[in-house]
Write an enzyme that holds these catalytic residues in place. Structure first.
Site: not given
Ligand code: ADP
Ligand code: MG
Ligand code: MG
Length: 906
Positions: A91, A335, A853, A22, A873, A102, A100, A451, A785
């Site tokens: 963030r 990303r 193999c 990020k 191979y 962290m 989802g 397993h 092999s």
């Molecule tokens: P995730 O990795 O779970 O997407 P983010 O860090 O991107 O978490 O943030 C969660 C939500 O908050 C996202 O929808 C993001 O766009 C929003 N968000 C993060 N930082 C800001 C900010 N500075 N202003 C407005 N919205 C933000």
């Molecule tokens: Mg995000």
């Protein structure tokens, strides 16, 4: 002192290790001049220090202060200022995205005073209280660890009381009341008031993001995705922009192409008057990008041009988060987007078509795993279905069959032509037959390396494991989920791609990619709609490029003519491993018994002579199916007692018969042999080349069968290319002895039949000693092999069957393994042995042919290693062949890439 903090203006997309994905991409967008709210990133290194020391490095606080002051100066506001507060988001953002896993805290800097300043400065009281209640919620959940339910309940109650359904309909007063309630919740949970000092909020939120790296679910996710545990996460501190400032504000996510199907064209969801996760949380119906273009054409146009710009820059599908604050567009994240297997292939081909990437690059954009996923039959998603439980998606595919609760029943029902799902609490090596017979395997216990999972994946069997909601009772042959009882014979449908388990039949369809791979392009395109045709053409394009690019040949592990034919259709360039043990099973088992029980040379010869024609016929079929291509036949490998009855069963039988006064002479003789051959560690016992040296005539019989089959094929106008491979060699002398015998038999057959026979004789390298003395062994070998399964077992000193269930899960948990070494080659240890053997072998005999193999031959990561170490191979199960072809192509490109940077010969 180490630099722990980077301004968004300082980094770039290639610094993901340090800044996380990020942070690196926020910096990249900043550099591109896109509208990113200013901010800074705390590095993953700071996180690693924190996790190691249990405290933030003291320098970090100072560096954050300096970065924060610079930020405040830049935007002309102070964090939490009572009159006109700067607010920030804190963030998480690791090297690899962990959706989802962290958390993020928004609106940091609000308190009882600054909330009023925000209201005044924005002229929007409601917005200010909305932001504050969001801060306390997120802070409460993420930093303090309060259950989210505690906050959503009062919110729901409030909405009910006011007679509204959406949180955007609540007034400033309502939200103010909620804030009071939330503050009480925090007070009660912690014994302290909600922190009012903005800098405390910031520092605590940073620590909480660090801590979130090690939550159970984050660890679990990393294990599943094979992300190392020691990377740590970065933390991004970003100036807040507000999508909850009324109807001309909002927040959204968009993709430059459809990540689910790969369809061309932008795709997005937008929610007016909302913040952060509201879009994905599904609390209100979202608008499309087309809707946005109507309500706010200027922002929509601008977004469109940013999307185009990003796609051109990254030259790939981009995944974007944005916010519009009172008509101004802000970019919050981008990303290179995750995508389904289908989308990966389609998009790669589209980008080639648009000449935005080269073919080589396109090949790097798809993986063998994705190709494998496209090959499995699929459940018809439009069909009616009833979900019973969900487990782990252990081995992809869609399987439907009658539930059976033990291996034997699976085998009998399967033999009667029925499709069965083997349902077990967990499986063990005894279940193997049942697993082979079953269309799918379902377990209620165990993870992705259990397993069941490992074995099912190995043989391409659909598997869902660890479906814990299911209570399996093998005794009563039932499985229960709540009140629902599944009896033996009831139909289950399991989806190994999603982990879903359905009660009753769900219809499946052959995947179009399978049709393509097995029957060719025309067959696959015949009934394809436009989307499917695009997918199939994309797979064709990329696989062809892989074939043109790769150095590694791809062979199949195939024991029967049917397997060989299938492998050939899938692109095999020969057989790298034909196991001969199955040729001694079934009706032929008694012939082996005769051999083992033979008391005289004559009896032994008779037993062997009975086997020869049967073996010969097997080989004739195989050579015919692989005409013109090499077929590597491995001489008998497993310990002989595997062909004899079970020791306990037999002793009981003898005892009972004796009791009844029946004639037990034959069984007693057999029992004596079983006892004589009993071993406590059969894996390390009398097997492989040792058998050949100890049981006179056994290997010679096999070699004769191969040579005579060659003769028969040659006479029929064929082009058989047998190679003979000796298993489990540890010393040069062993191979010399077998070789002398083998050469003698081949020469004798050739002379007798007056046909020229050229049969290379090679050895498996599957013992550490063989690898370490490969230079000596090479003198007696025409090829090597690598048997990576046994080499892994003997290098580690554990037997797969015994230890997989016992401690693999614990080892993965503790991080000793990031993946099972039977799934992906242990490059560091076992790989070192291979490297030594390759080097010494080719020094002793330049040009010595070498392949692998073991099942690793079809594992993407391992294929890359085999390419790099210089093998000729890889050989793998037929259904993994397309995967190996693709990955061998990708490996060749990867090496070229690095080679380009290193002047000089390769
Ligand atoms: P995730 O990795 O779970 O997407 P983010 O860090 O991107 O978490 O943030 C969660 C939500 O908050 C996202 O929808 C993001 O766009 C929003 N968000 C993060 N930082 C800001 C900010 N500075 N202003 C407005 N919205 C933000
Ligand atoms: Mg995000
Ligand atoms: Mg072996």
């Amino acid at each position: 002192m180490p630099k722990y903090v980077y301004d968004f203006t300082e980094g770039g997309k290639d610094e993901k290790d340090l800044l996380g994905g990020k942070g690196a991409n926020l910096a990249e967008m900043t550099r591109l001049g896109l509208p990113v709210p200013p901010g800074f990133t705390v590095t993953t290194e700071a996180c690693r220090r924190y996790l190691a020391d249990g405290a933030v490095p003291p320098e970090l606080r100072v560096q954050v202060t300096r970065a924060l002051r610079a930020l405040e100066d830049q935007v002309g506001r102070r964090l939490g200022d009572p009159a006109d507060p700067l607010l920030v988001s804190v963030r998480s953002g690791a090297r690899f995205s962990m959706p989802g896993m962290m958390e993020t805290v928004l609106n940091v800097g609000l308190n009882d005073v600054s909330v009023r300043g925000l209201a005044a400065a924005s002229g929007d009281e409601r917005f200010a209280w909305d932001s504050y209640r969001r801060l306390i919620t997120m802070f409460g959940k993420t930093v303090i660890g309060i259950d989210g339910e505690m906050f959503s309940a009062p919110m729901d109650a409030m909405k009910r009381a006011r007679g509204v359904t959406q949180d955007s309909d609540l007034t400033a007063e309502d939200l103010g009341e909620l804030v009071e309630a939330y503050k009480k919740i925090v007070q009660e949970a912690t014994g302290r008031p909600f922190p009012q000092r903005p800098r405390d909020q910031l520092d605590q939120a940073i620590n909480a993001v660090f801590d979130s790296w090690n939550t159970d679910r984050a660890r679990l996710y990393r294990r599943r995705e094979r992300i190392p545990h020691n990377l740590g996460t970065a933390v991004n501190i970003c100036t807040m922009v507000f999508g909850n400032l009324g109807s001309n504000s909002g927040t959204g996510v968009c993709f430059t192409r459809d990540p689910a199907t790969g369809k061309q064209g932008e795709y997005g969801d937008y929610l007016p008057n909302a913040q952060g996760e509201d879009v994905v949380a599904g609390i209100r119906n979202t608008l499309s990008l087309a809707d946005l273009a109507e309500s706010d054409p200027k922002s929509a146009r601008q977004l469109h041009s940013v999307m185009r710009r990003l796609e051109t820059h990254y030259r790939d599908l981009c995944d974007i988060e944005f916010t519009i604050e009172r008509g101004t567009l802000w970019m919050l994240q981008t990303r290179v987007g995750k995508r389904t297997a289908e989308a990966a292939f389609r998009i790669a081909a589209q980008l080639v078509d648009e000449q935005l990437i080269t073919m080589d690059e396109a090949l790097q954009r798809v993986t063998g795993e994705q190709l494998a996923r496209l090959m499995f039959p699929q459940f018809d998603k439009s069909a009616a279905r009833s979900l019973l439980a969900t487990g782990l998606a252990a081995s992809p595919g869609a399987a439907v069959g009658a539930a059976v609760f033990d291996s034997a029943t699976a085998v009998t029902r399967h033999a009667a032509g029925e499709s069965v799902i083997l349902v077990r609490r967990e499986t063990n090596p005894d279940d193997l037959e049942g697993m082979i017979a079953a269309a799918g395997v379902l377990t209620s216990r165990g993870g992705k390396t259990s397993h069941a999972a490992v074995v099912a994946r190995g043989m391409g069997r659909t598997c869902v494991c660890g479906a814990e909601a299911i209570d399996v009772d093998a005794e009563s042959r039932t499985a229960r989920v709540g009140d629902t009882v599944v009896n033996e014979g009831d139909v289950l449908a399991i989806d190994g791609t999603t982990g879903e388990v359905f009660l009753g039949d769900v219809s499946v369809t052959t995947s179009p990619v399978s049709t393509y791979l097995e029957e060719g392009l025309d067959a696959a395109l015949a009934e394809a709609d436009a989307d499917t045709a695009e997918l199939v053409n994309a797979v064709h394009l990329l696989l062809q490029h892989a074939d043109a690019t790769r150095r590694l040949a791809v062979r199949a592990n195939a024991d029967t003519a049917d397997d060989a034919a299938r492998a050939r259709r899938l692109g095999a360039q020969g057989i790298g491993l034909c196991r001969t043990e199955h040729m001694f099973l079934g009706d032929r088992r008694v012939l082996i018994e005769h051999l083992i029980l033979a008391e005289s040379a004559a009896a032994r010869t008779a037993a062997l002579e009975a086997l020869t024609p049967l073996q010969r016929a097997d080989f004739v079929e195989l050579f015919e199916a692989m005409d013109g291509l090499p077929v590597t036949v491995r001489l008998l490998d497993p310990p002989l007692h595997e062909f004899l009855p079970d020791r306990t069963e037999l002793s009981v039988r003898v005892a009972v018969a004796r009791e009844r006064g029946e004639d037990t002479a034959a069984d007693e003789k057999l029992l004596a042999a079983v006892e004589r051959l009993h071993e406590s560690n059969p894996m390390l016992g009398l097997r492989g080349v040792r058998l050949g040296l100890v049981v006179p005539g056994l290997f010679a019989m096999q070699v004769r069968a191969v040579a005579e089959a060659m003769v028969e094929r040659i006479r029929a106008g064929g082009d058989p290319r047998a190679e003979i491979m000796v298993p489990l060699v540890g010393s040069r002398m062993e191979l010399h002895l077998i070789r002398d015998e083998t050469d003698g038999v081949v020469a004798e057959v050739a002379a007798r039949e007056n046909v020229e026979l050229d049969i290379p004789i090679g050895t498996m390298i599957e013992l550490p000693r063989a690898a370490l003395t490969a230079g000596r062994i090479a003198e007696a070998a025409d090829f090597f092999s690598f048997g990576t399964n046994d080499l892994t077992q003997t290098a580690w000193g554990f037997s797969r069957d015994d230890v997989e269930a016992a401690f693999f899960a614990a080892y993965l948990d503790k991080g000793v393994f990031t993946v099972s070494p039977f799934e992906t080659l242990d490059v560091i240890g076992v790989g070192r042995l291979i490297r030594i053997a390759v080097e010494e072998g080719s020094r002793a005999k330049p040009g010595l042919k070498m392949g692998v193999c073991g099942e690793h031959g079809g594992d993407p990561e391992s294929v890359h290693f085999f390419h790099e170490v210089g093998l000729d191979y890889v050989s793998c199960s037929p259904f993994r062949i397309p995967v190996a072809r693709l990955e061998a192509g990708r490996a060749a490109i990867a090496q070229d890439d690095t080679a380009a940077g290193l002047a000089g010969p390769r």
